[in-house]
Enzyme design. Structure first.
Site, short mmCIF file in Angstrom:
data_model
loop_
_atom_site.label_atom_id
_atom_site.label_comp_id
_atom_site.label_asym_id
_atom_site.label_seq_id
_atom_site.Cartn_x
_atom_site.Cartn_y
_atom_site.Cartn_z
CB CYS A 343 4.51 118.76 26.74
SG CYS A 343 3.12 119.81 27.08
NE ARG A 372 -4.73 123.09 24.53
CZ ARG A 372 -4.06 123.73 25.47
NH1 ARG A 372 -4.72 124.52 26.30
NH2 ARG A 372 -2.76 123.59 25.61
CD GLN A 390 0.13 125.96 24.30
OE1 GLN A 390 0.68 124.96 23.83
NE2 GLN A 390 -0.28 126.03 25.55
CG ASP A 392 4.48 125.25 24.89
OD1 ASP A 392 4.67 125.54 26.08
OD2 ASP A 392 4.00 124.18 24.50
CG HIS A 394 8.10 122.04 27.32
ND1 HIS A 394 7.63 122.15 26.03
CD2 HIS A 394 7.02 121.86 28.11
CE1 HIS A 394 6.31 122.04 26.06
NE2 HIS A 394 5.92 121.87 27.29
CE LYS A 474 -2.53 127.05 37.70
NZ LYS A 474 -3.46 127.37 36.67
CG HIS A 520 4.65 122.21 31.07
ND1 HIS A 520 4.38 121.42 29.97
CD2 HIS A 520 4.72 121.37 32.12
CE1 HIS A 520 4.30 120.16 30.36
NE2 HIS A 520 4.50 120.10 31.65
ZN LIG Z 1 4.05 121.76 28.02
#
Ligand SMILES: [Zn+2]
Ligand SMILES: [Zn+2]
Length: 649
Positions: A343, A372, A390, A392, A394, A474, A520
């Protein structure tokens, strides 16, 4: 009328939503239910009274709402399983009297009990314990609740030398505690329990594993025996069959057999190496992902794997996410952190220029590899790892665009998941937790936007109250695999926190600065996890469009080699993933090996095929297709790839 009602003040009990019913104080739950015809023999295992679960034998001294709890309900099943844990502990104590007991809760698909014993349990002990459990059951003892003062309970467990129970007692603030007796076995327990052991008809002990007391590596290592229990023998059989199936298709086992990936000890726990055959599947997934993102109005980004610590201070990760990040490294006197999320990088790109209301929404996606920290004890194949990619994205948008953007993401998610062959989804909307950032108004608006999007799409969902992330509500979309197991993959999160921390805004029509809303989202979640899920869902037999080896060419005789080489070249030129087996081995062996590799199509070539310019095709399910021309075979394969047929259809 019961004469005693005239002497004592009756209590009013509403049973199962019926009108209030006068009862004598001290009336047993069983009788209160039975009076109203709500005690179902063999089904009602406990009761819920004013929100609390109670034994059927419990006396009631105050008025309130009473409902029967069925043994088939999630709570009922937990009670049955936890009661079986007591039965197991009592059997263990009869067989191995020196054993100390710790805790024995019900879990998702069964129960466990943690024991402390100098000598480890051997797998063959499980059978003995099970036999003893049946013996205890045949004596038909009941579960009797006893209430003692904390001091009385302390004295009792001190005398028995039960150090773990004493430690648990220290953590209970109440003046009195409850114990449950099952024959000679007494356990500290809040309850409730099944009334008697005749309820425990279908159980099985499954495995034994080490587990630290309170999950703490510095405390003693205990021995955990896992088991499961069901209300019926059929339920248990079905579950055991499912466990057998799941074991056979464990992605760690198939990953090795099919040469897809490894997690080498020398690289480090939780760090995945993709082998060529796994990488081929991943490439197909990534290519599909990029193409569909492009079609859905996303732009792709690439960002670095690390950034200055300052960026993570601004994002707040060094505060609320510290435990999940690896230690900083020093570069020319400046500290850098490996990224746990993408992010902040996308935010930097957003901030690289002034954004006008006309430029929004921005939909930016990245296959971003993040790291992580997870404790080594919780790592599990591809499902819990320390480094993963990910899928991912945004979305930076105006408040008035939120609802439409969320709906768009949900539709896109379902399209992607369905393409990979998943048909059943469980959708959850998680709302504001106790600790949160952002204004109540923003939370309400965003939660409404999520809810409305789900409703407009006609998607059934459950609300998870208070389970949102601290920075916004979410939606989680969980998939069900071919064994009916649930997998967490997709998540869509609204964020009020990062836009504020990074001072993200756009210039509105009015020329003023307005705060940006950030979403996200990840559709597959992590490629590693998703791949692990695909392996288990398909039992390693990937549908044609994903298969690492789509066709294998098997010449029967050396005379057919030249013909086979020509076919391999043609299939490769058509973009297929093709391999061949030119070894001087029996055809049966070659076919068996190809079947073990779960290759969708085996093309067998002999003299006749070479002469007639045809192919004989065998599918991995064992079907023999009639001889056909190259073109016909190619047409069949290409059509199957284009429609991305899954194994199920
Ligand atoms: Zn994010
Ligand atoms: Zn208990």
């Amino acid at each position: 009328m019961n004469p005693s009602l005239q002497d004592v003040k009756a209590i009013q009990i509403r049973v199962g939503g019926n009108p209030p019913h006068s009862c004598v104080p001290g009336v047993r739950v069983r009788d209160a239910l039975s009076d109203q015809g709500l005690l179902r023999v063999g089904d009602t295992v406990a009761a819920r009274f004013n929100g609390r679960l109670l034994d059927l034998e419990a006396p009631l001294f105050e008025g309130g709402d009473l409902d029967a709890v069925s043994v088939l309900s999630p709570e009922g099943l937990d009670i049955l399983r936890h009661s079986t844990a007591h039965l197991m502990a009592s059997a263990v104590r009869e067989l191995f009297p020196e054993t100390k007991i710790a805790i024995g809760p019900a879990i998702d698909s069964g129960f466990y009990y943690d024991f402390d014993r100098p000598e480890p349990f051997k797998p063959e002990d499980l059978g003995r314990i099970e036999k003893k459990m049946k013996e205890v059951r045949s004596r038909n003892p009941s579960f009797d609740r006893v209430v003692l003062s904390r001091e009385e309970a302390r004295a009792l467990f001190r005398e028995a030398g039960e150090a773990y129970k004493l430690e648990i007692l220290d953590g209970i603030p109440d003046d009195s505690v409850s114990l449950y007796k099952l024959g000679a076995f007494t356990d500290l327990c809040r309850g409730p329990h099944v009334p008697g052991t005749s309820w425990l008809r279908a159980f099985k002990l499954l495995s034994v594993a080490g587990a630290y007391w309170k999950g703490d590596e510095r405390r003693p290592m205990l021995q955990r025996i896992y088991g499961t229990a069901f209300p019926t023998k059929e339920g248990l059989q079905e579950h055991l069959h499912l466990l057998e199936e799941a074991k056979k298709r464990d992605h760690r086992k198939l990953g090795k057999e099919l040469d897809l990936f490894s997690i080498p000890e020398d690289v480090g726990p939780g760090l995945v190496c993709w082998h060529p055959r796994g990488a081929r599947v991943r490439t197909v997934i990534e290519d599909f992902w990029r193409k569909e993102h492009d079609r859905n109005g996303y732009e792709l980004l690439y960002t670095p794997h690390m950034a200055k610590i300052h960026l993570w201070e601004t994002s707040g990760h060094t505060g609320f996410y510290k435990e999940n990040m690896f230690s900083p490294m020093d570069v020319e006197g400046q500290q850098y952190l490996v990224k746990p999320m993408n992010c902040p990088f996308h935010i930097q790109i957003f901030k690289s220029r002034l954004q006008s209301y006309r430029d929004l929404p921005k939909r930016w996606a990245e296959l971003g590899t993040v790291y992580r920290y997870e404790r080594s004890g919780v790592l599990h194949g591809l499902l819990r790892v320390r480094g993963f990619t990910q899928d991912d994205a945004h979305i930076f948008c105006r408040p008035d665009q939120l609802e439409a953007e969320v709906a768009r993401v949900i539709e896109f998610t379902l399209f992607v998941l369905r393409t990979f062959g998943f048909q059943t989804f469980d959708v959850y909307l998680s709302t504001r937790p106790e600790k949160y950032v952002g204004s109540l108004e923003n939370w309400d608006q965003a939660t409404e936007a999520l809810r409305t999007s789900l409703e407009k799409l006609g998607l059934p969902f459950e609300i998870d109250p208070g389970e949102g992330v601290f920075y916004g509500p979410k939606i989680d979309i969980k998939i069900r695999d071919s064994l009916g197991r649930q997998w967490q993959c997709s998540t869509i999160q609204v964020d009020f926190n990062l836009p504020e921390r990074f001072d993200l805004h756009f210039v509105g029509e009015d020329g003023e600065r307005h705060p940006v809303i950030m979403i996200h989202r990840a559709l597959m979640g992590s490629l590693e996890r998703f791949f692990g899920c695909l392996v288990e869902h398909y039992n390693g037999a990937f549908p044609l469009w994903l298969a690492p080896e789509q066709v294998t060419v098997l010449p029967i005789t050396e005379r057919a080699h030249g013909y086979a080489v020509r076919l391999v070249d043609r299939l490769k030129a058509e973009g297929l993933r093709v391999e061949s087996d030119f070894r001087n081995e029996k055809l049966g062996l070659k076919i068996r090996e190809a079947q073990l590799r779960k290759v969708p199509y085996m093309v067998v070539l002999g003299d006749r095929e070479a002469e007639e310019e045809t192919v004989s095709v065998r599918t991995r399910t064992g079907e023999n297709l009639p001889p056909m021309t190259w073109d016909l075979f190619l047409r069949r394969v290409k059509e199957e790839m284009q429609t991305r047929k899954t194994g199920a259809d």
